[in-house]
Structures are given as structure tokens and as C-alpha cells.
Motif scaffolding. Structure first.
Motif, PDB file in Angstrom:
ATOM      1  N   HIS A 172      26.917 -31.709 -15.049  1.00  0.00           N
ATOM      2  CA  HIS A 172      27.052 -31.670 -16.508  1.00  0.00           C
ATOM      3  C   HIS A 172      27.521 -30.306 -17.015  1.00  0.00           C
ATOM      4  O   HIS A 172      27.357 -29.998 -18.207  1.00  0.00           O
ATOM      5  CB  HIS A 172      25.729 -32.057 -17.169  1.00  0.00           C
ATOM      6  CG  HIS A 172      25.351 -33.481 -16.929  1.00  0.00           C
ATOM      7  ND1 HIS A 172      24.614 -33.869 -15.840  1.00  0.00           N
ATOM      8  CD2 HIS A 172      25.636 -34.615 -17.622  1.00  0.00           C
ATOM      9  CE1 HIS A 172      24.442 -35.183 -15.874  1.00  0.00           C
ATOM     10  NE2 HIS A 172      25.056 -35.660 -16.950  1.00  0.00           N
TER      11      HIS A 172
ATOM     12  N   ILE B 212      29.413 -29.491 -20.745  1.00  0.00           N
ATOM     13  CA  ILE B 212      29.234 -30.481 -21.803  1.00  0.00           C
ATOM     14  C   ILE B 212      28.717 -29.802 -23.069  1.00  0.00           C
ATOM     15  O   ILE B 212      28.164 -28.705 -23.029  1.00  0.00           O
ATOM     16  CB  ILE B 212      28.273 -31.622 -21.375  1.00  0.00           C
ATOM     17  CG1 ILE B 212      26.871 -31.096 -21.067  1.00  0.00           C
ATOM     18  CG2 ILE B 212      28.824 -32.403 -20.223  1.00  0.00           C
ATOM     19  CD1 ILE B 212      25.850 -32.199 -20.832  1.00  0.00           C
TER      20      ILE B 212
ATOM     21  N   GLY C 218      26.010 -33.898 -25.655  1.00  0.00           N
ATOM     22  CA  GLY C 218      25.945 -34.458 -24.303  1.00  0.00           C
ATOM     23  C   GLY C 218      24.687 -34.022 -23.569  1.00  0.00           C
ATOM     24  O   GLY C 218      24.054 -34.815 -22.862  1.00  0.00           O
ATOM     25  N   ALA C 219      24.314 -32.752 -23.749  1.00  0.00           N
ATOM     26  CA  ALA C 219      23.091 -32.251 -23.115  1.00  0.00           C
ATOM     27  C   ALA C 219      21.863 -32.932 -23.707  1.00  0.00           C
ATOM     28  O   ALA C 219      20.928 -33.282 -22.972  1.00  0.00           O
ATOM     29  CB  ALA C 219      22.997 -30.743 -23.291  1.00  0.00           C
TER      30      ALA C 219
ATOM     31  N   TRP D  82      21.728 -36.375 -22.236  1.00  0.00           N
ATOM     32  CA  TRP D  82      21.292 -36.321 -20.834  1.00  0.00           C
ATOM     33  C   TRP D  82      19.782 -36.072 -20.744  1.00  0.00           C
ATOM     34  O   TRP D  82      19.077 -36.745 -19.995  1.00  0.00           O
ATOM     35  CB  TRP D  82      22.076 -35.236 -20.093  1.00  0.00           C
ATOM     36  CG  TRP D  82      21.702 -35.101 -18.646  1.00  0.00           C
ATOM     37  CD1 TRP D  82      21.800 -36.047 -17.681  1.00  0.00           C
ATOM     38  CD2 TRP D  82      21.172 -33.941 -18.001  1.00  0.00           C
ATOM     39  NE1 TRP D  82      21.368 -35.560 -16.474  1.00  0.00           N
ATOM     40  CE2 TRP D  82      20.976 -34.262 -16.638  1.00  0.00           C
ATOM     41  CE3 TRP D  82      20.838 -32.663 -18.436  1.00  0.00           C
ATOM     42  CZ2 TRP D  82      20.462 -33.355 -15.719  1.00  0.00           C
ATOM     43  CZ3 TRP D  82      20.342 -31.759 -17.509  1.00  0.00           C
ATOM     44  CH2 TRP D  82      20.150 -32.103 -16.164  1.00  0.00           C
TER      45      TRP D  82
ATOM     46  N   THR E 257      15.677 -38.430 -16.631  1.00  0.00           N
ATOM     47  CA  THR E 257      15.950 -36.998 -16.693  1.00  0.00           C
ATOM     48  C   THR E 257      14.795 -36.255 -17.361  1.00  0.00           C
ATOM     49  O   THR E 257      14.349 -35.210 -16.878  1.00  0.00           O
ATOM     50  CB  THR E 257      17.257 -36.714 -17.451  1.00  0.00           C
ATOM     51  OG1 THR E 257      18.317 -37.426 -16.814  1.00  0.00           O
ATOM     52  CG2 THR E 257      17.583 -35.244 -17.481  1.00  0.00           C
TER      53      THR E 257
END
Length: 131
Positions: free
Chosen positions: A52, A55, A59-60, A63, A69
Motif C-alpha cells: 500500500h 496510497i 485508501g489508508a 485499508w 487489517t
């Protein structure tokens, strides 16, 4: 006459009542188990960060908001801070010879590690679910 196999302590040790405190083995095992748990967790974390890389914040957040996660990150934080606390406690116990200072440092380390673990967990909750 005392049988040699009945008591393996020295005369001085027998008089002082010195012997195993039966605490070191548990501490040693906890440190080894956290180290063992951290191996796959750190491989997962590094692989995830590399996958990743680059990003954006959205996006983080997406995720880290994923249940798998998020759970694995909490495990990394918990095992990491516990492992650090165990290792730092051994250093203090080995190299600080004043009993009062040793007690204050061990208690301070516990508060520090618990506080940092809580702060990072709250930050993880905020990033993953706070947006």
C-alpha cells in the motif's frame, strides 16, 4: 546426616532460605511467545505497508478499516508493547541496583507502555473509523 540428593542447595543458601523465586521462567516464556507472535505479524505488516505504499489517506483509512487489517494491527500493537515492556523490565532489573529506583522504573515503564499502547490503539480507531 543429610542425604546428598535430598537438598542440592548450599549450606549458606539453606540458612538464608534462598532458592528459586519461580517467576523468571514465566517472564522468559512470555517474552519468547510475544517474539514468536511478532514474527508473522511483522511480516504481514511490512508486506501490507509495501503493498500500500503511496496510497492516499482515504485508501489508508479504507485499508485500516477492514476488520482483518484492524484486528491484526491491534495484535501487532498489543504484542509489540508487551514484548517491549518485558525486555525493558529485564534491562532495569539487571542494571539498576538500587531497589527503590528499580521499583519506580519498573512501575513507570508499565505506565508508559500501557499509555503508549492505549494512545496508539485510540489513534488506530480514529484513523480507521473516524475518517
Amino acid at each position: 546426616m543429610v542425604k546428598p540428593s535430598a537438598d542440592l542447595r548450599s549450606e549458606l543458601g539453606r540458612v538464608r532460605g534462598l532458592g528459586s523465586a519461580k517467576e523468571g521462567v514465566q517472564h522468559w516464556w512470555h517474552q519468547r511467545l510475544t517474539a514468536l507472535a511478532l514474527i508473522p505479524l511483522m511480516i504481514w505488516l511490512v508486506a501490507g505497508l509495501v503493498a500500500h505504499a503511496g496510497i492516499d489517506r482515504a485508501g489508508a483509512t479504507q485499508w485500516l478499516g477492514s476488520p482483518v487489517t484492524f484486528g491484526l494491527m491491534l495484535l501487532v500493537l498489543g504484542a509489540g508493547f508487551w514484548h517491549a515492556l518485558l525486555g525493558l523490565q529485564v534491562v532495569v532489573e539487571d542494571y539498576v541496583h538500587n531497589e527503590a529506583a528499580k521499583l519506580v522504573l519498573v512501575i513507570g515503564l508499565r505506565f508508559l507502555c500501557i499509555g503508549l499502547a492505549l494512545a496508539t490503539a485510540i489513534a488506530l480507531f480514529d484513523i480507521a473509523f473516524g475518517g
